[in-house]
Design a protein around this motif. Structure first.
Motif, mmCIF file in Angstrom:
data_model
loop_
_atom_site.group_PDB
_atom_site.id
_atom_site.type_symbol
_atom_site.label_atom_id
_atom_site.label_comp_id
_atom_site.label_asym_id
_atom_site.label_seq_id
_atom_site.Cartn_x
_atom_site.Cartn_y
_atom_site.Cartn_z
ATOM 1 N N ASP A 121 2.731 7.679 19.517
ATOM 2 C CA ASP A 121 3.004 6.233 18.568
ATOM 3 C C ASP A 121 4.463 5.996 18.807
ATOM 4 O O ASP A 121 5.283 7.273 18.732
ATOM 5 C CB ASP A 121 2.992 5.731 17.594
ATOM 6 N N ASP B 127 7.750 5.308 17.571
ATOM 7 C CA ASP B 127 7.958 4.372 16.463
ATOM 8 C C ASP B 127 7.781 5.771 16.388
ATOM 9 O O ASP B 127 9.275 6.983 15.556
ATOM 10 C CB ASP B 127 7.368 3.965 15.073
ATOM 11 N N ASP B 128 6.764 7.403 16.314
ATOM 12 C CA ASP B 128 6.497 7.936 15.616
ATOM 13 C C ASP B 128 7.315 9.368 16.868
ATOM 14 O O ASP B 128 7.870 10.538 15.693
ATOM 15 C CB ASP B 128 5.351 8.999 15.826
ATOM 16 N N GLY C 223 -5.867 -2.456 19.898
ATOM 17 C CA GLY C 223 -4.785 -3.068 19.003
ATOM 18 C C GLY C 223 -4.033 -2.688 19.924
ATOM 19 O O GLY C 223 -2.994 -3.099 19.087
ATOM 20 N N ASN C 224 -3.951 -1.603 20.543
ATOM 21 C CA ASN C 224 -2.192 -1.081 20.812
ATOM 22 C C ASN C 224 -1.893 -1.801 21.694
ATOM 23 O O ASN C 224 -2.593 -1.988 22.916
ATOM 24 C CB ASN C 224 -1.765 0.349 20.564
ATOM 25 N N VAL C 225 -0.349 -1.827 22.730
ATOM 26 C CA VAL C 225 -0.310 -1.431 23.873
ATOM 27 C C VAL C 225 0.299 -0.743 24.384
ATOM 28 O O VAL C 225 0.826 0.317 23.746
ATOM 29 C CB VAL C 225 1.038 -3.292 23.620
ATOM 30 N N ARG D 269 9.951 -1.775 24.772
ATOM 31 C CA ARG D 269 9.920 -2.846 24.041
ATOM 32 C C ARG D 269 8.466 -3.479 23.512
ATOM 33 O O ARG D 269 8.672 -4.060 22.813
ATOM 34 C CB ARG D 269 10.628 -4.568 24.690
ATOM 35 N N VAL D 270 7.835 -2.939 24.736
ATOM 36 C CA VAL D 270 6.622 -4.277 24.541
ATOM 37 C C VAL D 270 4.969 -3.097 24.552
ATOM 38 O O VAL D 270 4.233 -4.088 23.715
ATOM 39 C CB VAL D 270 6.369 -4.865 26.219
ATOM 40 N N CYS D 271 5.682 -1.910 24.209
ATOM 41 C CA CYS D 271 4.396 -1.443 23.910
ATOM 42 C C CYS D 271 4.454 -0.119 22.895
ATOM 43 O O CYS D 271 5.510 -0.103 22.139
ATOM 44 C CB CYS D 271 4.170 0.028 25.349
ATOM 45 N N ASP D 272 3.626 0.198 21.932
ATOM 46 C CA ASP D 272 3.526 0.633 20.709
ATOM 47 C C ASP D 272 3.572 2.243 21.014
ATOM 48 O O ASP D 272 3.224 2.844 19.489
ATOM 49 C CB ASP D 272 2.748 0.236 19.411
ATOM 50 N N LYS E 59 6.362 -11.750 28.744
ATOM 51 C CA LYS E 59 5.729 -12.981 26.985
ATOM 52 C C LYS E 59 4.864 -13.316 27.382
ATOM 53 O O LYS E 59 4.362 -13.334 26.747
ATOM 54 C CB LYS E 59 7.543 -13.987 27.871
ATOM 55 N N VAL F 38 2.525 -10.429 25.445
ATOM 56 C CA VAL F 38 3.618 -10.271 24.315
ATOM 57 C C VAL F 38 2.255 -11.895 23.454
ATOM 58 O O VAL F 38 1.307 -11.623 22.103
ATOM 59 C CB VAL F 38 3.761 -9.381 23.828
ATOM 60 N N GLU F 39 2.781 -12.494 23.675
ATOM 61 C CA GLU F 39 1.893 -13.665 23.117
ATOM 62 C C GLU F 39 0.608 -13.629 23.083
ATOM 63 O O GLU F 39 -0.618 -13.919 22.547
ATOM 64 C CB GLU F 39 2.201 -15.130 24.138
ATOM 65 N N VAL G 166 -1.305 -10.977 23.315
ATOM 66 C CA VAL G 166 -1.774 -9.448 22.112
ATOM 67 C C VAL G 166 -1.344 -10.343 20.691
ATOM 68 O O VAL G 166 -2.192 -10.052 19.794
ATOM 69 C CB VAL G 166 -0.326 -8.494 21.989
ATOM 70 N N ALA G 167 -0.397 -11.470 20.627
ATOM 71 C CA ALA G 167 -0.568 -12.047 18.798
ATOM 72 C C ALA G 167 -1.385 -13.349 19.460
ATOM 73 O O ALA G 167 -1.658 -12.881 17.332
ATOM 74 C CB ALA G 167 0.600 -12.871 19.139
#
Lengths: 133, 321
Positions: free
Chosen positions: B217, B219-220, B33-35, B199-202, B174, B177-178, B180-181
Motif C-alpha cells: 500500500d 501510504d504504508d 477495489g484498489n488501483v 496520485r492515481v494508485c493506492d 480523470k 478515477v471517475e 473507479v469512484a
C-alpha cells in the motif's frame, strides 16, 4: 464548495494532505461549521486522485472529529464553538501583513520575525504591552 | 472493497525460449477495489506480468487466480470480468467509433452502450469519425471507454498514458478515477513513470529484471520509510532496515525502513520520503542476498493485516550505534 489541492513533492501522503487542509481551513475560517464538503467522486475527478484515497481522508476527518457524514447527503465539516468568524480573520490577516511589511522595512529577516512572534506569543504580558506600544 | 484478492500470483514465472526468464518467483496478492500501479523500467517484465494476469500468456511455472478462482480464459464468464487495454491502445483503424460501440455491444453480454455514448459525448469525441482520424488522446479515451463499457471487475491497462501529452494524460486518468469512484472496479496499470502513478494508485508493485522488488500500500510504504540525516556514518551494517546510504564529507543520508513512530537517535534528523525516491532507492539496490531472494515464498499470505511486504528483506542485523 471547498477546493482541495495537492503538493505532490511534499512526501506527505495524499490523504493526510487533504485532512490537513480541512483542519487548516477550519482554523483560518475558510470552512465553517456545517459546510458540505465535495463528494469523493468530485474530489477524485478534480485532483485526478484515487477515490479510495479521498474516502480514506474523509474517514480520517471523521475520526479526528473534523467532519461527519449525513446519511444520503454527504460529508459536512464540524466547526468548533469558539471558531473565529472569517471576517475577523481577514481583518487580522490584513493588519498582520501591514505589520510584517513594517518589520521588513525595518530590516528584520523572516527568521527574526518568527522569533519575535514566538516571543510575544509566549509572553504572558504580550497583549497589554502591545496595547501600550 | 477489501476481503478477497482480485489477483493472486503464486511462484509465477515465464520463460521465453530456453533460458530467458522474463519473470520469476512472482508471488503477489493484489487487493480487490484498489488501483494497483505496476512500475519498472522497460524490459522489467511488466507486459509479461499483465498478460499472465489475464490469461493472454500461459505461465511456465506457478499459478494465477482471479477473484479467488483459478484463472480460466477459455470460459466466457472469465472473459467478461476483465477489461484490457493493450499498449498504444489499438483500435480497428477503419471502424468508426459508432461501429466499435455496435461491435462491442454485440460481443459482450453486459455492454453499457448508453453509458459509453454519454462518456464520449462528454469528452467531445464524435462517434461518426473513423478511429484513424482521432488524435492520440481521443483514441486512448475510446479504448478506455470500450473497456469500461464491458463493466469489468478487473481493468488491466498496459502503459496507458506513455504515448500521450500531459493534458491528454490527465484527461485519461480523470476518466479512470471517475470510473473507479462509480463502480466496484479493480485496476492494474503499468508505467515506467512513478510520478503519474502516485496520485492515481493506492498500491504499487515494483518490478526489476523480472522480479518483484517492492510491493505494498503506497501510504504504508511512505509511512514506513524515512530519510535519516546526521553525522557521517561509514559503518552502516548495524542500522536497522537500511535501504540506501549516501555520504557527504561530514554527514550521511540513510534511507531506512522503520516502523511508524519509531524514535530516531537524537543526532539523526528524520524526514519523510516520497514514492519516487523510494522506488529509485529500491531499484538501485544491488542483489546482495540472492539465496534469500530466490527462496520460495510461503504458499499462503501471512495474514489479513500484512499488506506491506518488502521482497528483498535487508539482513535484520541488530541496531548497534
Amino acid at each position: 464548495m471547498f477546493a482541495f489541492r495537492l503538493d505532490s513533492r511534499s512526501g506527505v501522503p495524499t490523504y493526510l494532505q487533504l485532512v490537513e487542509q480541512v483542519r487548516r481551513g477550519l482554523l483560518l475560517g475558510y470552512l465553517v461549521d456545517g459546510e458540505q464538503l465535495p463528494t469523493v467522486r468530485e474530489v477524485a475527478a478534480a485532483l485526478v486522485v484515487n477515490p479510495n484515497t479521498v474516502a480514506k481522508a474523509y474517514r480520517e476527518m471523521e475520526r479526528a472529529g473534523l467532519a461527519a457524514p449525513r446519511a444520503g447527503q454527504g460529508t459536512f465539516v464540524i466547526g468548533r464553538a469558539d471558531q473565529v468568524p472569517h471576517a475577523v480573520h481577514l481583518k487580522l490577516a490584513a493588519q498582520l501583513r501591514a505589520w510584517v511589511r513594517a518589520a521588513q522595512a525595518a530590516g528584520l529577516a523572516p527568521e527574526q520575525v518568527r522569533a519575535l512572534v514566538t516571543t510575544v506569543l509566549d509572553d504572558g504580558q504580550a497583549p497589554t504591552r502591545a496595547d501600550a506600544a | 472493497m477489501t476481503g478477497t484478492s482480485a489477483l493472486r500470483f503464486s511462484g509465477l514465472g515465464k520463460r521465453y525460449g530456453r533460458r530467458t526468464w522474463a519473470l520469476r518467483d512472482c508471488s503477489l496478492d493484489l487487493p480487490q477495489g484498489n488501483v494497483i500501479g505496476l512500475v519498472g523500467a522497460n524490459g522489467a517484465g511488466k507486459t509479461t506480468l499483465l498478460q499472465l494476469a489475464i490469461g493472454l500468456l500461459k505461465p511456465t511455472e506457478g499459478t494465477v487466480s482471479m477473484f479467488g478462482r483459478p484463472l480460466r480464459m477459455d470460459s466466457p464468464a472469465g472473459l467478461a470480468e476483465v477489461g484490457f487495454v493493450a499498449q498504444d491502445h489499438p483500435l480497428y483503424r477503419g471502424f468508426s467509433v459508432a461501429d466499435m460501440l455496435r461491435y462491442g455491444n454485440s460481443m459482450n453480454p453486459r455492454f453499457d452502450r448508453p453509458g459509453a455514448e454519454r462518456r464520449l459525448r462528454e469528452l467531445g469525441i464524435p462517434t461518426e469519425h473513423r478511429a484513424d482520424r482521432l488524435s492520440g488522446g481521443q483514441q486512448a479515451q475510446v479504448a478506455l471507454t470500450l473497456a469500461l463499457a464491458k463493466q469489468p471487475r478487473l481493468l488491466v491497462l498496459d502503459e496507458p498514458v506513455a504515448s500521450l501529452d500531459p493534458l491528454a494524460r490527465r484527461e485519461f486518468m480523470k476518466t479512470l478515477v471517475e470510473a473507479v469512484a462509480e463502480a466496484d472496479l479493480t485496476v492494474l496499470l503499468s508505467s515506467h513513470v512513478v510520478t503519474e502513478l502516485e496520485r492515481v494508485c493506492d498500491h504499487v508493485v515494483l518490478l526489476h529484471q523480472g522480479r518483484v522488488r517492492l510491493t505494498g500500500d503506497i501510504d504504508d510504504l511512505i509511512a514506513g520509510h524515512r530519510m535519516l540525516t546526521g553525522p557521517r556514518t561509514d559503518d552502516t551494517a548495524g542500522v536497522a532496515g537500511l535501504i540506501a546510504a549516501t555520504h557527504g564529507t561530514r554527514h550521511s543520508h540513510l534511507l531506512v525502513r522503520q516502523p511508524v513512530g519509531m524514535p530516531a537517535h537524537p543526532r539523526w534528523e528524520a524526514n519523510p520520503v516520497g514514492l519516487e525516491d523510494l522506488v529509485l532507492a529500491y531499484l538501485a539496490r544491488p542483489d546482495t542476498e540472492p539465496p534469500q531472494a530466490a527462496s520460495p515464498p510461503p504458499p499462503e499470505p501471512a495474514g489479513p493485516g500484512r499488506r506491506l511486504s518488502i521482497v528483498t528483506d535487508p539482513s535484520a542485523a541488530e541496531r548497534q550505534a
